[in-house]
Design an enzyme around this catalytic site. Structure first.
Site, short mmCIF file in Angstrom:
data_model
loop_
_atom_site.label_atom_id
_atom_site.label_comp_id
_atom_site.label_asym_id
_atom_site.label_seq_id
_atom_site.Cartn_x
_atom_site.Cartn_y
_atom_site.Cartn_z
N LYS A 1 -2.04 -1.52 -4.16
CA LYS A 1 -2.80 -0.53 -3.86
C LYS A 1 -2.21 1.00 -3.89
CE LYS A 1 -5.95 1.58 -0.54
NZ LYS A 1 -6.11 1.88 0.76
N LYS B 1 0.72 -1.13 0.06
CA LYS B 1 -0.05 0.00 0.06
C LYS B 1 0.97 1.21 0.12
CE LYS B 1 -3.55 2.46 2.64
NZ LYS B 1 -4.63 2.35 3.47
C1 PBG Z 1 -7.66 3.06 5.42
C2 PBG Z 1 -7.96 3.11 3.92
C3 PBG Z 1 -7.62 4.09 2.72
C4 PBG Z 1 -8.33 3.73 1.64
C5 PBG Z 1 -8.52 2.23 2.15
N1 PBG Z 1 -8.53 1.99 3.55
C6 PBG Z 1 -7.48 5.52 3.00
C7 PBG Z 1 -5.95 6.00 3.33
O1 PBG Z 1 -5.05 4.94 3.88
O2 PBG Z 1 -5.68 6.87 3.59
C8 PBG Z 1 -8.11 4.10 0.41
C9 PBG Z 1 -8.97 3.73 -0.53
C10 PBG Z 1 -9.66 4.61 -1.73
O3 PBG Z 1 -8.91 5.50 -1.81
O4 PBG Z 1 -10.53 4.27 -2.16
N2 PBG Z 1 -6.30 3.30 5.83
#
Ligand code: PBG
Length: 326
Positions: free
Chosen positions: A249, A196
């Site tokens: 992601k 991520k």
């Molecule tokens: C929570 C989370 C996020 C997303 C999924 N889980 C936001 C972040 O990490 O700031 C992003 C999902 C999206 O942008 O569709 N940590």
């Protein structure tokens, strides 16, 4: 006619029957996961400004959305909570009557969906970070693990079929696995947000989940997008800790990473086409900057790069997209 042209790739593009016959990549709604945002209160059905077609929904307003998802042949949803109350620890994240826990109970008793829950603290903490924070603003890793484990167990208790930790603390998969096992949930899989990146493509989500950090950014825990090597490291660690499914992601700007992770693992790999990717495509389509096929094409590209599972806000229209362009 040129007689030196023996190999003519165009021969196999001559008509749609031939093209269909040799097509390597096909989208199947069964591999899609639709994200759903649940709020407290009742009668809440608010469309998000940057994400046309995506709503904040209270539990009593979930039916229409779930029907649309089901009609598209999508069998899995990923639940995000948008809680009424926030505090330093994010304790409403593991409250048994919290928004996600309530929604899971409702959905599992009324529908046949596979319910996956996002396990994180950022929407529940008053500072908006994914873990707890010390006086200097440092996000504390090991202290956060215990809280994340509590969240995961509370989701399993509510009836979640799978948990998906997205916080990016080191060791959270192992810690959650241990807690789930001890609580009698050794059969509940973990889909880890293993790769991520700290991405600007999460903007619309943070607005949607009211989860933007109130100070600093997420660069001390989410990955630096200048680097590919850490994807291999993070994937290997999460596998060792017991992850059942890995994730990359965002998706489309990270197809190189997706392909590498898919090659290096035997686990199923999910790709998350995140809020910013959806917002750009959706708004571009609505304004006529690109045709609707661009959404389909983006999803095919994600699958072609190696995704076994695609988490996408297009989940609730995937059947139409496949019908029109597949
Ligand atoms: C929570 C989370 C996020 C997303 C999924 N889980 C936001 C972040 O990490 O700031 C992003 C999902 C999206 O942008 O569709 N940590």
């Amino acid at each position: 006619m040129r007689d030196d042209l023996k190999i003519r790739p165009r021969r196999l593009r001559e008509n749609s029957i031939l093209r269909d016959m040799i097509r390597e990549t096909r989208l199947d709604p069964a591999q899609f996961v639709m994200p759903v945002f649940v709020t407290g209160g009742s009668g809440v059905c608010e469309e998000m400004s940057a994400m046309p077609g995506i709503f904040h929904l209270s539990v009593d307003c979930l039916d229409g959305e779930l029907e649309a998802v089901r009609k598209n042949g999508v069998r899995s949803i990923l639940l995000f909570g948008v809680p009424d109350t926030k505090n330093a620890q994010g304790s409403s994240a593991w409250d048994e009557s919290g928004v996600v826990q309530k929604a899971v109970r409702y959905i599992k008793s009324n529908y046949d969906f596979l319910v996956i829950t996002d396990v994180c603290l950022c929407a529940y903490t008053d500072h908006g970070h994914c873990g707890i924070v010390d006086e200097e603003g440092r996000v504390l890793n090991d202290e956060t693990l215990e809280l994340l484990s509590r969240v995961a167990v509370s989701h399993a208790q509510a009836g979640a079929d799978m948990v998906a930790p997205s916080d990016m603390m080191d060791g959270r998969v192992g810690s959650i696995r241990k807690s789930l096992d001890e609580a009698g949930y050794s059969h509940i899989p973990i889909m880890s947000y293993s790769t991520k990146y700290a991405s600007a493509f999460y903007g619309p989500f943070r607005e949607a989940a009211h989860s933007a950090p109130s100070f600093g950014d997420r660069k001390t825990y989410q990955m630096d997008y200048h680097n590919a090597g850490t994807a291999s490291l993070e994937s290997a660690l999460d596998m060792e800790e017991g992850a059942d499914i890995l994730m990359v992601k965002p998706a489309m700007p990270y197809l190189d990473i997706l392909k590498t992770v898919k090659t290096e693992t035997n686990l199923p790999v999910a790709a998350y086409q995140v809020s910013g990717e959806y917002a750009l495509l959706k708004n571009g389509i609505t304004r006529g900057l690109v045709g609707e096929e661009a959404a389909y094409e983006a999803l095919v590209a994600i699958k072609r790069a190696g995704a076994d599972i695609i988490i996408s806000y297009f989940g609730k229209e995937i059947k139409q997209l496949i019908g029109k362009f597949g």
